[in-house]
Design a protein around this motif. Sequence first.
Motif, PDB file in Angstrom:
ATOM      1  N   GLY A 147      -5.388  -6.502   5.505  1.00 32.91           N
ATOM      2  CA  GLY A 147      -5.726  -4.939   5.497  1.00 32.91           C
ATOM      3  C   GLY A 147      -6.135  -4.347   4.298  1.00 32.91           C
ATOM      4  O   GLY A 147      -7.179  -3.438   4.395  1.00 32.91           O
TER       5      GLY A 147
ATOM      6  N   LYS B 234       7.127   3.023   3.617  1.00 36.01           N
ATOM      7  CA  LYS B 234       7.269   3.426   5.035  1.00 36.01           C
ATOM      8  C   LYS B 234       8.893   3.717   5.251  1.00 36.01           C
ATOM      9  O   LYS B 234       9.792   2.755   4.954  1.00 36.01           O
ATOM     10  CB  LYS B 234       6.614   2.597   6.190  1.00 36.01           C
ATOM     11  CG  LYS B 234       5.313   2.783   6.324  1.00 36.01           C
ATOM     12  CD  LYS B 234       4.441   1.974   5.290  1.00 36.01           C
ATOM     13  CE  LYS B 234       4.027   0.717   5.676  1.00 36.01           C
ATOM     14  NZ  LYS B 234       3.233  -0.016   4.597  1.00 36.01           N
TER      15      LYS B 234
ATOM     16  N   GLY C 283      -0.531  -2.565   9.532  1.00 32.14           N
ATOM     17  CA  GLY C 283      -1.627  -1.475   9.788  1.00 32.14           C
ATOM     18  C   GLY C 283      -2.894  -2.140  10.558  1.00 32.14           C
ATOM     19  O   GLY C 283      -3.544  -1.428  11.182  1.00 32.14           O
TER      20      GLY C 283
ATOM     21  N   SER D 234       0.803  -1.127   0.079  1.00 30.04           N
ATOM     22  CA  SER D 234      -0.011  -0.096   0.012  1.00 30.04           C
ATOM     23  C   SER D 234       0.869   1.340  -0.132  1.00 30.04           C
ATOM     24  O   SER D 234       0.267   2.277  -0.576  1.00 30.04           O
ATOM     25  CB  SER D 234      -0.864  -0.187   1.146  1.00 30.04           C
ATOM     26  OG  SER D 234      -0.595  -0.834   2.293  1.00 30.04           O
TER      27      SER D 234
ATOM     28  N   ASN E 170     -14.506   1.197  12.101  1.00 29.84           N
ATOM     29  CA  ASN E 170     -14.212   0.315  13.372  1.00 29.84           C
ATOM     30  C   ASN E 170     -15.563   0.609  14.261  1.00 29.84           C
ATOM     31  O   ASN E 170     -15.964  -0.369  14.712  1.00 29.84           O
ATOM     32  CB  ASN E 170     -12.944   0.815  14.126  1.00 29.84           C
ATOM     33  CG  ASN E 170     -11.825  -0.245  13.643  1.00 29.84           C
ATOM     34  OD1 ASN E 170     -11.511  -1.490  14.083  1.00 29.84           O
ATOM     35  ND2 ASN E 170     -11.109   0.240  12.651  1.00 29.84           N
TER      36      ASN E 170
ATOM     37  N   GLN F  50      -1.197  -5.376   3.695  1.00 33.05           N
ATOM     38  CA  GLN F  50      -2.187  -5.219   2.561  1.00 33.05           C
ATOM     39  C   GLN F  50      -2.620  -6.878   2.561  1.00 33.05           C
ATOM     40  O   GLN F  50      -3.945  -7.326   2.520  1.00 33.05           O
ATOM     41  CB  GLN F  50      -1.752  -5.189   1.142  1.00 33.05           C
ATOM     42  CG  GLN F  50      -2.551  -5.592  -0.074  1.00 33.05           C
ATOM     43  CD  GLN F  50      -3.391  -4.679  -0.448  1.00 33.05           C
ATOM     44  OE1 GLN F  50      -3.318  -3.383  -0.251  1.00 33.05           O
ATOM     45  NE2 GLN F  50      -4.461  -4.953  -1.067  1.00 33.05           N
TER      46      GLN F  50
END
Length: 502
Positions: A301, A16, A412, A13, A331, A263
């Motif tokens: 994710g 980082k 994540g 995704s 959520n 992901q």
Amino acid sequence: MKKYLLGIDIGTSACKVAIFDKAGTLIESGAGDYPVYYPKEGWAEQNPDEWWVAVCQATKELFKKCDIRPEEIAGIGVDGQSWSAIPISAAGEVLCNTPIWMDTRADKICEEVKKKVPEEEIFAVCGNPFVPSYTTPKILWYKEARPELYAQIDKVLQSNSFIVFKLTDQYSQDMSQGYGLHCFDMRKGTWDAQMCEKLGIPLSFLPEIYPCHQVVGTVTEKAAKETGLALGTPVVAGGLDACCGTLGAGVIHEGETQEQGGQAGGMSICIDEYHADERLILSYHVVPDKWLLQGGTTGGGGVMRWLHREFGKYEDLRKDELGKGALVQFNDLAEVVPPGSEGLIFLPYMAGERSPLWDPRAKGIFYGLDFSKTKGHFIRAAMEGVAFSLRHNLEVAKEAGVSVKVMKAIGGSANSLLWTQIKADITGKPIVVPYSDAATTLGACILAGVGVGLYESFEEAVALTVRETRSHEPNLDNKEIYDENFAKYLAIYQNLKTVMDD
Ligand SMILES: Nc1ncnc2c1ncn2[C@@H]1O[C@H](COP(=O)(O)OP(=O)(O)O)[C@@H](O)[C@H]1O
Ligand SMILES: O=C(CO)[C@@H](O)[C@H](O)COP(=O)(O)O
């Protein structure tokens, strides 16, 4: 004094970047986005040059945000997603977008190869099934479908080795990503020349193999200009994201297990001996002389990312008013739906399914709709479906003789308390959350730290750096409904498999 480490993670995704100190304290982090292209059914590609642009921007910004100077970085570790096949020309240029781990375009090629080379023979060398998600069939796809491009290939790189190449101008292949190639001997950690020949993969395409913590080279002048890093900073070979996340979660001993929610989803169980099962995935760990028995699903994710992209506009609009991002609002919506999602069951096979089904034609499904169902039901069912795929892999690992006690969650998805609790309830395993989505870059930094001698050993590095943030015990009140839905989850696939195959 050079006392900081820099980690770069080429996730699906986003990339980082993070700076840690020797004690494992996160000093600063940043990210850079890039798209996944889905040009045809079964295809999923990324442009490695876009990864590099994202790395350069994120790294430059990182140094602007903190008062660490690039010269204070003792070493750089790079990790990345699995099973790329990045074709590089003799001039060092990327020849085309790389099919990524979700791409199953080489499905037919796998069937053709298996007619010539028995699958058991391939499995005996590499310990993995011959299926289209891996790197090998993608190289063969270039040969068959893009002969002009194939003729220009000098080397085939992985996500991390591509970034290491951009940083240092050196080709490398780390031990952990060797598992993408079926001519990699998973017992010895070497290329198997005979299997290369049988499969039709030129040995010349394959870079020299390095232990993941070994220094491959140093940052070149060009790379220093592009990234803001200091000329001459050592760069280690790095490794697979799942393996670096496993290390960053402190999983370095037999039986310890990482649960991943990037992901992709799945788990990685640390083992001291070679132990292959064709339903699962086997790789070397980034820690020497250890292997990881992995469950690697397509749905993790990424399922939530897709729901957000397609159905999250309203939550995006309310972000400022509520002071909560769309995923946090998702959520909240899922939390008020009872466990079991009142009969709504999701199969997260959004790009076919990898382990343990290995079915590129498997499809995502919501089963059990009626007029009472709300957006919250869809979100909760999606979380539960991803947890069912994790349980499926854990059950297969148990059948293969490898049991799990506790899992350490990374990625994540571990930011969601609800989703992590659902995974604990559905699998019946306690889940501990270490640094969450920073575990992977921490793992890459540990490799760099061991490689440049900042740590004496992996044991020392883990003891110094890995911290826990929270833990989740399985709630037995939810066991009955989840067991019931899990049985239906398995049955839905079995009953629809022939329809999916059409
Ligand atoms: N609060 C949250 N609730 C649910 N999912 C989340 C949350 N935060 C992040 N995610 C999921 O985490 C994924 C990104 O995880 P990450 O580890 O960065 O992935 P990758 O390594 O594949 O780039 C996204 O797909 C997103 O849906
Ligand atoms: O195949 C694996 C691990 O073996 C996958 O987990 C990919 O490496 C994707 O990672 P993320 O981008 O989802 O973190």
